[in-house]
Design a protein around this motif. Structure first.
Motif, PDB file in Angstrom:
ATOM      1  N   SER A  70     -18.511  -3.037 -52.421  1.00  0.00           N
ATOM      2  CA  SER A  70     -18.693  -4.393 -52.961  1.00  0.00           C
ATOM      3  C   SER A  70     -20.139  -4.831 -52.832  1.00  0.00           C
ATOM      4  O   SER A  70     -20.696  -5.430 -53.760  1.00  0.00           O
TER       5      SER A  70
ATOM      6  N   ASP B  14     -14.562  -4.956 -59.330  1.00  0.00           N
ATOM      7  CA  ASP B  14     -14.395  -4.731 -57.893  1.00  0.00           C
ATOM      8  C   ASP B  14     -12.923  -4.839 -57.497  1.00  0.00           C
ATOM      9  O   ASP B  14     -12.423  -5.916 -57.225  1.00  0.00           O
ATOM     10  N   GLU B  15     -12.230  -3.724 -57.483  1.00  0.00           N
ATOM     11  CA  GLU B  15     -10.812  -3.635 -57.094  1.00  0.00           C
ATOM     12  C   GLU B  15      -9.931  -4.679 -57.783  1.00  0.00           C
ATOM     13  O   GLU B  15      -9.097  -5.307 -57.129  1.00  0.00           O
TER      14      GLU B  15
HETATM   15 MG   LIG Z   1     -14.942  -4.338 -51.301  1.00  0.00          MG
END
Ligand SMILES: [Mg+2]
Ligand SMILES: Nc1ncnc2c1ncn2[C@@H]1O[C@H](COP(=O)(O)OP(=O)(O)O)[C@@H](O)[C@H]1O
Length: 330
Positions: free
Chosen positions: A51, A183-184
């Protein structure tokens, strides 16, 4: 512009967090190149710096964090030298970000329509309202939201988690970005919905020649979605290459460990294994290879220095004791 210039080229990116115990490098010398239309999976355990890498690329690191070195070349232009006002024009336009929590993108007190219109008009203020609205409807349709004309008038809380994430994705796609950093975004969703969204994102990227960096801790997602994979450990990319090469024959012991801890990769009769040990912490980082304390193949050389990138064709690994093709199925 030179046609061989990659869409994004990251060189030796370092991001530190300043703490009472000193500076902690969450991103420690990342190099990455992304071509137009290419989907890259950035994979690693929680805390490996994925991240922070994503935020660093977009200039979104706030104190006590700081990007301390490196270049982020987007279409050959260094984003690290770019004034904040220009960066803001780029974000949500040429480069879009999708977060794990869609409420990072969506304002809970505004109807979807207002938010989507704003996302277009803040970058293209001259777009006529009718045309902007048509684009909003089209974007919602693209991500599989039924009755988009009606849903435009809904508030974020009126959508399910999966639908809310689709809306956030639609907003990211609105201005046809060249690059998406995700991001995920499907981590919190159930596997069926995750599968649908992965498929849709892949289709959308193919149709619009959009490049994407998809951040995940799940190699299964990478296998399904990506062309290339960059495996991250303790702030560094330890292995990189095509998904087909890396997943079938990892060279780095960490990649092998990740693959062996993946349920779908386990062969019948083989036990699911965990990677022993813990990722290094602020005080626990030693000289040499950061994976050494957990590595079953370590040699004395591994303590001497960080292993350099070793290229083999279009893939690389950073390891002094790489897994050979004869070892990998042992
Ligand atoms: Mg992360
Ligand atoms: N705001 C912050 N302050 C201090 N440390 C941080 C902050 N954000 C992230 N970190 C540290 O940076 C490292 C990488 O974090 P992150 O990029 O979020 O990992 P990942 O996304 O791979 O799970 C972690 O060790 C984390 O504790």
């Amino acid at each position: 512009m030179n046609t061989t210039t990659p869409l994004l080229e990251v060189r030796d990116l370092r991001t530190a967090f300043h703490t009472n115990e000193g500076a902690w490098l969450a991103v420690d010398g990342v190099n990455l190149s992304v071509e137009r239309g290419e989907i890259i999976g950035l994979v690693g355990e929680s805390g490996s710096g994925k991240s922070v890498t994503g935020f660093s690329l977009l200039g979104l690191i706030d104190p006590p964090g700081e990007v301390v070195s490196g270049d982020v070349l987007f279409n050959g232009q260094n984003l690290r030298d770019m004034p904040e006002a220009e960066l803001r024009q780029l974000r949500g336009n040429k480069i879009a970000m999708i977060f794990q929590d869609p409420l990072m993108t969506l304002n809970p007190v505004l109807r979807i329509k207002e938010q989507m219109m704003e996302a277009i008009q803040c970058h293209y203020p001259k777009t006529p309202a009718k045309q902007a609205e048509a684009r909003c409807i089209e974007a919602l349709e693209m991500v599989g939201i039924p009755a988009p004309e009606k849903r435009l008038n809904s508030y974020p809380h009126e959508f399910s988690g999966g639908m809310r994430q689709r809306v956030a994705i639609a907003i990211a796609m609105l201005n046809h970005p060249d690059l998406i950093i995700a991001d995920e975004p499907t981590t919190a969703l159930d596997v069926t919905i995750q599968g649908q969204i992965l498929y849709q994102m892949q289709q959308l990227c193919r149709e619009h020649n959009t490049a994407m960096i998809w951040i995940t801790h799940d190699l299964g997602v990478v296998a399904e979605l990506a062309d290339k994979v960059a495996v991250m450990y303790a702030g560094r990319i330890v292995e990189y290459g095509s998904v087909a090469d890396i997943l079938s024959s990892p060279r780095h012991p960490y990649t092998q460990g990740l693959l062996r801890s993946m349920p779908t990769a386990t062969l019948p009769g083989k036990r699911l294994t965990q990677i022993n040990g813990m990722a290094p912490t602020l005080t626990g980082r030693e000289a040499g290879c950061t994976f050494r304390p957990r590595c079953p193949y370590q040699t004395s050389q591994c303590a001497t220095a960080v292993p350099p990138q070793t290229w083999q064709g279009d893939r690389y690994y950073s390891c002094y004791a790489p897994i050979s093709s004869t070892q990998e199925h042992a």
